[in-house]
Design a protein around this motif. Structure first.
Motif, PDB file in Angstrom:
ATOM      1  N   LYS A 195      47.222 -20.261  68.631  1.00 23.77           N
ATOM      2  CA  LYS A 195      46.443 -19.304  69.416  1.00 23.77           C
ATOM      3  C   LYS A 195      46.091 -18.086  68.561  1.00 23.77           C
ATOM      4  O   LYS A 195      46.762 -17.773  67.584  1.00 23.77           O
ATOM      5  CB  LYS A 195      47.245 -18.834  70.643  1.00 23.77           C
ATOM      6  CG  LYS A 195      47.598 -19.951  71.617  1.00 23.77           C
ATOM      7  CD  LYS A 195      46.382 -20.416  72.383  1.00 23.77           C
ATOM      8  CE  LYS A 195      46.615 -21.687  73.167  1.00 23.77           C
ATOM      9  NZ  LYS A 195      47.662 -21.615  74.157  1.00 23.77           N
ATOM     10  N   ASN A 196      45.023 -17.410  68.996  1.00 28.02           N
ATOM     11  CA  ASN A 196      44.759 -16.053  68.533  1.00 28.02           C
ATOM     12  C   ASN A 196      45.542 -15.163  69.504  1.00 28.02           C
ATOM     13  O   ASN A 196      45.183 -15.068  70.681  1.00 28.02           O
ATOM     14  CB  ASN A 196      43.257 -15.749  68.594  1.00 28.02           C
ATOM     15  CG  ASN A 196      42.934 -14.341  68.137  1.00 28.02           C
ATOM     16  OD1 ASN A 196      43.654 -13.397  68.462  1.00 28.02           O
ATOM     17  ND2 ASN A 196      41.849 -14.197  67.398  1.00 28.02           N
ATOM     18  N   LEU A 197      46.605 -14.554  69.031  1.00 33.03           N
ATOM     19  CA  LEU A 197      47.508 -13.830  69.941  1.00 33.03           C
ATOM     20  C   LEU A 197      46.773 -12.764  70.745  1.00 33.03           C
ATOM     21  O   LEU A 197      46.993 -12.614  71.950  1.00 33.03           O
ATOM     22  CB  LEU A 197      48.654 -13.184  69.157  1.00 33.03           C
ATOM     23  CG  LEU A 197      49.585 -14.133  68.388  1.00 33.03           C
ATOM     24  CD1 LEU A 197      50.694 -13.340  67.693  1.00 33.03           C
ATOM     25  CD2 LEU A 197      50.194 -15.186  69.319  1.00 33.03           C
ATOM     26  N   ASP A 198      45.887 -12.032  70.074  1.00 28.55           N
ATOM     27  CA  ASP A 198      45.218 -10.898  70.735  1.00 28.55           C
ATOM     28  C   ASP A 198      44.159 -11.339  71.746  1.00 28.55           C
ATOM     29  O   ASP A 198      43.926 -10.661  72.735  1.00 28.55           O
ATOM     30  CB  ASP A 198      44.570  -9.994  69.683  1.00 28.55           C
ATOM     31  CG  ASP A 198      45.548  -9.669  68.569  1.00 28.55           C
ATOM     32  OD1 ASP A 198      46.657  -9.216  68.878  1.00 28.55           O
ATOM     33  OD2 ASP A 198      45.213  -9.912  67.393  1.00 28.55           O
ATOM     34  N   CYS A 237      47.280 -16.642  64.799  1.00 29.83           N
ATOM     35  CA  CYS A 237      46.662 -15.554  64.054  1.00 29.83           C
ATOM     36  C   CYS A 237      46.671 -14.295  64.911  1.00 29.83           C
ATOM     37  O   CYS A 237      46.856 -14.360  66.135  1.00 29.83           O
ATOM     38  CB  CYS A 237      45.250 -15.929  63.606  1.00 29.83           C
ATOM     39  SG  CYS A 237      44.080 -16.117  64.956  1.00 29.83           S
ATOM     40  N   HIS A 238      46.500 -13.175  64.262  1.00 28.41           N
ATOM     41  CA  HIS A 238      46.469 -11.904  64.992  1.00 28.41           C
ATOM     42  C   HIS A 238      45.884 -10.804  64.136  1.00 28.41           C
ATOM     43  O   HIS A 238      45.635 -10.983  62.951  1.00 28.41           O
ATOM     44  CB  HIS A 238      47.878 -11.524  65.483  1.00 28.41           C
ATOM     45  CG  HIS A 238      48.801 -11.024  64.408  1.00 28.41           C
ATOM     46  ND1 HIS A 238      49.743 -10.060  64.625  1.00 28.41           N
ATOM     47  CD2 HIS A 238      48.904 -11.350  63.084  1.00 28.41           C
ATOM     48  CE1 HIS A 238      50.409  -9.817  63.513  1.00 28.41           C
ATOM     49  NE2 HIS A 238      49.920 -10.595  62.561  1.00 28.41           N
ATOM     50  N   ASP A 293      46.612  -5.530  75.671  1.00 29.75           N
ATOM     51  CA  ASP A 293      46.881  -4.096  75.533  1.00 29.75           C
ATOM     52  C   ASP A 293      48.204  -3.811  74.839  1.00 29.75           C
ATOM     53  O   ASP A 293      48.693  -2.691  74.868  1.00 29.75           O
ATOM     54  CB  ASP A 293      46.878  -3.434  76.919  1.00 29.75           C
ATOM     55  CG  ASP A 293      45.501  -3.487  77.551  1.00 29.75           C
ATOM     56  OD1 ASP A 293      44.521  -3.134  76.870  1.00 29.75           O
ATOM     57  OD2 ASP A 293      45.403  -3.915  78.720  1.00 29.75           O
ATOM     58  N   VAL A 294      48.795  -4.837  74.261  1.00 31.40           N
ATOM     59  CA  VAL A 294      50.070  -4.680  73.536  1.00 31.40           C
ATOM     60  C   VAL A 294      49.832  -5.134  72.103  1.00 31.40           C
ATOM     61  O   VAL A 294      49.294  -6.223  71.879  1.00 31.40           O
ATOM     62  CB  VAL A 294      51.177  -5.544  74.195  1.00 31.40           C
ATOM     63  CG1 VAL A 294      52.455  -5.522  73.371  1.00 31.40           C
ATOM     64  CG2 VAL A 294      51.446  -5.077  75.625  1.00 31.40           C
ATOM     65  N   VAL A 295      50.195  -4.298  71.134  1.00 37.66           N
ATOM     66  CA  VAL A 295      49.973  -4.645  69.725  1.00 37.66           C
ATOM     67  C   VAL A 295      50.830  -5.861  69.361  1.00 37.66           C
ATOM     68  O   VAL A 295      52.030  -5.901  69.673  1.00 37.66           O
ATOM     69  CB  VAL A 295      50.326  -3.462  68.799  1.00 37.66           C
ATOM     70  CG1 VAL A 295      49.940  -3.796  67.353  1.00 37.66           C
ATOM     71  CG2 VAL A 295      49.627  -2.190  69.252  1.00 37.66           C
ATOM     72  N   SER A 296      50.203  -6.833  68.693  1.00 38.96           N
ATOM     73  CA  SER A 296      50.884  -8.118  68.442  1.00 38.96           C
ATOM     74  C   SER A 296      51.780  -8.056  67.200  1.00 38.96           C
ATOM     75  O   SER A 296      51.717  -8.928  66.324  1.00 38.96           O
ATOM     76  CB  SER A 296      49.860  -9.242  68.318  1.00 38.96           C
ATOM     77  OG  SER A 296      48.897  -8.915  67.317  1.00 38.96           O
ATOM     78  N   THR A 297      52.610  -7.023  67.127  1.00 41.01           N
ATOM     79  CA  THR A 297      53.621  -6.971  66.063  1.00 41.01           C
ATOM     80  C   THR A 297      54.676  -8.041  66.344  1.00 41.01           C
ATOM     81  O   THR A 297      54.801  -8.540  67.482  1.00 41.01           O
ATOM     82  CB  THR A 297      54.342  -5.604  66.064  1.00 41.01           C
ATOM     83  OG1 THR A 297      54.910  -5.397  67.368  1.00 41.01           O
ATOM     84  CG2 THR A 297      53.390  -4.474  65.710  1.00 41.01           C
ATOM     85  N   THR A 298      55.465  -8.323  65.340  1.00 38.57           N
ATOM     86  CA  THR A 298      56.532  -9.311  65.535  1.00 38.57           C
ATOM     87  C   THR A 298      57.552  -8.808  66.553  1.00 38.57           C
ATOM     88  O   THR A 298      58.125  -9.602  67.316  1.00 38.57           O
ATOM     89  CB  THR A 298      57.195  -9.636  64.185  1.00 38.57           C
ATOM     90  OG1 THR A 298      56.153  -9.915  63.246  1.00 38.57           O
ATOM     91  CG2 THR A 298      58.088 -10.855  64.283  1.00 38.57           C
ATOM     92  N   GLU A 299      57.787  -7.496  66.588  1.00 36.85           N
ATOM     93  CA  GLU A 299      58.693  -6.930  67.604  1.00 36.85           C
ATOM     94  C   GLU A 299      58.199  -7.302  69.005  1.00 36.85           C
ATOM     95  O   GLU A 299      58.976  -7.756  69.870  1.00 36.85           O
ATOM     96  CB  GLU A 299      58.740  -5.398  67.494  1.00 36.85           C
ATOM     97  CG  GLU A 299      59.438  -4.864  66.252  1.00 36.85           C
ATOM     98  CD  GLU A 299      58.481  -4.600  65.088  1.00 36.85           C
ATOM     99  OE1 GLU A 299      57.518  -5.369  64.910  1.00 36.85           O
ATOM    100  OE2 GLU A 299      58.714  -3.622  64.353  1.00 36.85           O
ATOM    101  N   ASN A 300      56.891  -7.091  69.224  1.00 36.84           N
ATOM    102  CA  ASN A 300      56.358  -7.367  70.564  1.00 36.84           C
ATOM    103  C   ASN A 300      56.252  -8.866  70.856  1.00 36.84           C
ATOM    104  O   ASN A 300      56.386  -9.276  72.017  1.00 36.84           O
ATOM    105  CB  ASN A 300      54.999  -6.677  70.738  1.00 36.84           C
ATOM    106  CG  ASN A 300      55.160  -5.188  70.992  1.00 36.84           C
ATOM    107  OD1 ASN A 300      56.195  -4.747  71.489  1.00 36.84           O
ATOM    108  ND2 ASN A 300      54.143  -4.410  70.662  1.00 36.84           N
ATOM    109  N   VAL A 301      56.046  -9.676  69.814  1.00 33.13           N
ATOM    110  CA  VAL A 301      56.070 -11.138  70.022  1.00 33.13           C
ATOM    111  C   VAL A 301      57.484 -11.556  70.441  1.00 33.13           C
ATOM    112  O   VAL A 301      57.663 -12.397  71.331  1.00 33.13           O
ATOM    113  CB  VAL A 301      55.615 -11.891  68.749  1.00 33.13           C
ATOM    114  CG1 VAL A 301      55.786 -13.396  68.926  1.00 33.13           C
ATOM    115  CG2 VAL A 301      54.153 -11.566  68.421  1.00 33.13           C
ATOM    116  N   ALA A 302      58.490 -10.924  69.843  1.00 29.19           N
ATOM    117  CA  ALA A 302      59.883 -11.238  70.210  1.00 29.19           C
ATOM    118  C   ALA A 302      60.166 -10.855  71.665  1.00 29.19           C
ATOM    119  O   ALA A 302      60.830 -11.607  72.391  1.00 29.19           O
ATOM    120  CB  ALA A 302      60.843 -10.515  69.263  1.00 29.19           C
TER     121      ALA A 302
END
Ligand SMILES: Nc1nc2c(c(=O)[nH]1)N=C([C@H](O)[C@H](O)COP(=O)(O)OP(=O)(O)OP(=O)(O)O)CN2
Ligand SMILES: [Zn+2]
Length: 149
Positions: free
Chosen positions: A95-98, A27-28, A106-115
């Motif tokens: 996990k709760n990504l954030d 989740c995020h 400090d990094v937004v959990s967009t799919t781009e950043n997850v990649a």
């Protein structure tokens, strides 16, 4: 003469692409500390809901390399499975990504950043220059690819 052609052909370096698919659940909340609450609401909309939301992410990991003439493999998928377990499943699954993953504090959990996170983690395990692409299906309709650029 025919013998020569056969020899040269069998010695040719062949490049293959091996893809392994892995799913994980997390989740995020999309929320940027660099933006005001109003900007966060405007930009991220329902995805800025303070209590978050979940996804069943599907990740495609593609490794590029020479097809080893002796083994017939670019990479042993048995090894790749272990790397995926360490680089993706252990840090991210359920996990709760954030809140659970320090990288996303400090990094937004967009799919781009997850990649990007997955890419950087996989680099720790894979042979140098072998990771070709990390593609994430966040939903059936939202798909992000990252190639380390
Ligand atoms: N560039 C990005 N934009 C958005 C991302 C992202 O990671 N990168 N993420 C989201 C949200 O996380 C959200 O969960 C996506 O929701 P939504 O588009 O509504 O999901 P669906 O495609 O499944 O929903 P439909 O209602 O069927 O369109 C938002 N933006
Ligand atoms: Zn989301």
């Amino acid at each position: 003469m025919q013998e020569n052609v056969t020899t040269v052909s069998s010695e040719r370096c062949r490049i293959g692409y091996v893809t392994r698919v892995q799913s994980f659940s997390a989740c995020h909340r999309l929320h940027s500390k660099a933006l005001s609450d109003e900007e966060n609401k405007r930009i991220f909309g329902k995805c800025n809901n303070p209590n978050g939301h979940g996804h069943n992410y599907n990740v495609e990991i593609t490794v590029r390399g020479k097809i080893d003439p002796a083994t017939g493999m670019v990479i042993n998928i048995t090894d790749l499975k272990e790397y995926i377990e360490m680089a993706i499943m252990e840090p991210l699954d359920h996990k709760n990504l954030d809140k659970d993953v320090p990288y996303f504090a400090d990094v937004v959990s967009t799919t781009e950043n997850v990649a990007v996170f997955i890419w950087d983690n996989l680099l720790k395990f894979l042979p140098p220059n072998s990771l070709y692409e990390v593609k994430i299906h966040e939903t059936d309709k939202n798909i992000v690819a990252y190639r380390g650029e």
